[in-house]
Design a protein around this motif. Structure first.
Motif, PDB file in Angstrom:
ATOM      1  N   THR A 147      97.321  68.072   9.478  1.00 30.05           N
ATOM      2  CA  THR A 147      98.355  68.182  10.528  1.00 30.05           C
ATOM      3  C   THR A 147      97.711  68.785  11.869  1.00 30.05           C
ATOM      4  O   THR A 147      96.646  69.667  11.471  1.00 30.05           O
ATOM      5  CB  THR A 147      99.529  68.894  10.051  1.00 30.05           C
ATOM      6  OG1 THR A 147     100.705  68.490  11.109  1.00 30.05           O
ATOM      7  CG2 THR A 147      99.601  70.443   9.910  1.00 30.05           C
ATOM      8  N   GLU A 241     104.261  66.306   3.915  1.00 31.88           N
ATOM      9  CA  GLU A 241     104.811  66.249   5.246  1.00 31.88           C
ATOM     10  C   GLU A 241     105.921  67.375   5.184  1.00 31.88           C
ATOM     11  O   GLU A 241     106.002  67.861   6.464  1.00 31.88           O
ATOM     12  CB  GLU A 241     105.324  64.867   5.654  1.00 31.88           C
ATOM     13  CG  GLU A 241     104.467  63.831   5.506  1.00 31.88           C
ATOM     14  CD  GLU A 241     103.206  64.029   6.915  1.00 31.88           C
ATOM     15  OE1 GLU A 241     103.639  64.869   7.535  1.00 31.88           O
ATOM     16  OE2 GLU A 241     102.410  63.274   6.754  1.00 31.88           O
ATOM     17  N   SER A 242     106.629  67.550   3.997  1.00 25.28           N
ATOM     18  CA  SER A 242     107.682  68.447   4.133  1.00 25.28           C
ATOM     19  C   SER A 242     107.131  69.875   4.302  1.00 25.28           C
ATOM     20  O   SER A 242     107.800  70.653   4.812  1.00 25.28           O
ATOM     21  CB  SER A 242     108.641  68.237   2.759  1.00 25.28           C
ATOM     22  OG  SER A 242     109.546  69.471   2.653  1.00 25.28           O
ATOM     23  N   SER A 245     106.190  70.515   7.921  1.00 18.19           N
ATOM     24  CA  SER A 245     107.471  70.762   8.448  1.00 18.19           C
ATOM     25  C   SER A 245     107.854  72.057   8.599  1.00 18.19           C
ATOM     26  O   SER A 245     108.298  72.894   9.498  1.00 18.19           O
ATOM     27  CB  SER A 245     108.349  69.753   8.186  1.00 18.19           C
ATOM     28  OG  SER A 245     109.661  70.091   9.025  1.00 18.19           O
ATOM     29  N   LYS A 248     105.682  74.782  10.376  1.00 17.82           N
ATOM     30  CA  LYS A 248     105.807  74.607  11.668  1.00 17.82           C
ATOM     31  C   LYS A 248     107.082  75.418  12.069  1.00 17.82           C
ATOM     32  O   LYS A 248     107.167  76.159  12.887  1.00 17.82           O
ATOM     33  CB  LYS A 248     105.649  73.365  12.391  1.00 17.82           C
ATOM     34  CG  LYS A 248     104.246  72.692  12.221  1.00 17.82           C
ATOM     35  CD  LYS A 248     103.860  71.308  12.624  1.00 17.82           C
ATOM     36  CE  LYS A 248     102.738  70.772  12.601  1.00 17.82           C
ATOM     37  NZ  LYS A 248     102.559  69.452  12.967  1.00 17.82           N
TER      38      LYS A 248
END
Length: 297
Positions: A147, A241-242, A245, A248
Motif C-alpha cells: 500500500t 486490505e482490512s 485500512s 491509515k
C-alpha cells in the motif's frame, strides 16, 4: 472622465471597461462611455483571438523543437520555462486541438507484455485461498500486499505479510519505491524469523512484484506455495486490505503528517501496537503476540 475620452478612439473606451469590469457593472460602464455592450464583447473576442494566435505560434515552435513528442502538459511547462507564460493546461489542450497537433504517443507495451509473459511462464498462480481467511495454526496461510501513503509530492510504500491464524504482521518493509526489492526484502525478513514454513500458502494479488521471476524463485525454495487473487478482484485479498485500512484510519489520517520520516515512524509504531497491544475479539480479546505465546506455553 468622459471629456478626456471624447477625443480618444473606441478601443480606448473598450480598454477602460476592461480595466473596471471587476468593480463596476459592464452594462453601466458601456452606457456611461457611450459604447455598446455587443461592441465591447466583440472587442474582447478579437483581443482573445489575437492573443491566442501568438500563443499558438509559441506552441507550434515548442512542438517542433521537441520533435512532436510533447503533450499539452509538457508544452504548458515549456511555455513557462521559455517565455514565462502561465497558461492553464486546458487552454493549451484546446489550442493544440485547434492546431490539429498532438504528441506522438509511445506504444505502451510494458504492462501487457510483462503480464502475458507471466501467464505463459506460469507465474500467474491459482487462487488457493478462495477467500478462506481462517487458519488452524501458525504459518499455514499468509496474505501480502503493498500500500502507499502520500505526503505532498512524495510517497511511502509499505509491504506487509499477515498470518491469517492470529492476524499478526509477521514482516514488513518500507520504501520510497514500489519495486521488486521492496517485496523481496519483506519476505527475506519473514523467512528469517519463521523457519518452518513448508506447505505455507502465501496469497497476493497479481502485481508485477508477485509475478516476478525472483518472487517465484524465492518462495518455493522454502517450501511455500504461491496463491493469487483473480485479476482486479480486491475482495480475494480482503484481509490484508482490512489491515491497511485500519492502519491509515488509526495512525495516519488523523494527523497532519509533514514528512516521509514522520509517516514511517507512525507506521512502525502502529504495527508494533497492532501486534502487541491491540486486542482482537476473534482472539479471545488477546493481541496477536499474546495469542501466539499462549500456544507456545
Amino acid at each position: 472622465m468622459v471629456t478626456n475620452l471624447e477625443s480618444g478612439g473606441l478601443q480606448d473606451r473598450h480598454h477602460v471597461v476592461d480595466a473596471l469590469k471587476e468593480k463596476q457593472n459592464v452594462k453601466a460602464l458601456c452606457a456611461y462611455l457611450g459604447i455598446s455592450r455587443s461592441g465591447y464583447y466583440a472587442y474582447l473576442k478579437r483581443t482573445a483571438e489575437d492573443a491566442d494566435g501568438e500563443l499558438k505560434r509559441k506552441i507550434l515552435a515548442i512542438y517542433e523543437q521537441r520533435n512532436k513528442t510533447v503533450g499539452y502538459r509538457r508544452i504548458q511547462d515549456e511555455l513557462y520555462r521559455q517565455y514565462g507564460l502561465v497558461v492553464n493546461h486546458k487552454k493549451v489542450l484546446r489550442l493544440m486541438q485547434e492546431l490539429g497537433i498532438q504528441a506522438i504517443i509511445r506504444r505502451k507495451y510494458v504492462y501487457r507484455t510483462s503480464y502475458e509473459a507471466a501467464v505463459s511462464d506460469g507465474r500467474i498462480a491459482e487462487n488457493l485461498l478462495q477467500r478462506n481467511f481462517k487458519a488452524d495454526g501458525p504459518n499455514q496461510k499468509w496474505v501480502t500486499d503493498v500500500t502507499q501513503y502520500r505526503i505532498f509530492d512524495d510517497r511511502i510504500y509499505l509491504s506487509a505479510v499477515k498470518d491469517l491464524w492470529n492476524g499478526e504482521i509477521v514482516a514488513y518493509h518500507l520504501s520510497k519505491r514500489n519495486d521488486n526489492p521492496l517485496v523481496l526484502e519483506t519476505f527475506r525478513q519473514a523467512f528469517e524469523t519463521h523457519k518452518d514454513v513448508t506447505g505455507l500458502i502465501v496469497h497476493s494479488d497479481q502485481g508485477s512484484q508477485y509475478t516476478s521471476h525472483a518472487y517465484h524463485g524465492m518462495l518455493p525454495k522454502v517450501g511455500a506455495q504461491i496463491s493469487m487473487s483473480r485479476r482486479g478482484n480486491c475482495y480475494d485479498n480482503a484481509s490484508i486490505e482490512s489491515f491497511f485500512s485500519h492502519l491509515k484510519v488509526e495512525a495516519l489520517y488523523p494527523y497532519d503528517i509533514r514528512s516521509i520520516e514522520e509517516a514511517q515512524r507512525r507506521i512502525e509504531e502502529y504495527i508494533r501496537f497492532y501486534n502487541e497491544e491491540r486486542a482482537q475479539r476473534k482472539l479471545n480479546k488477546l493481541t496477536p503476540v499474546e495469542y501466539r505465546r499462549q500456544l507456545v506455553a
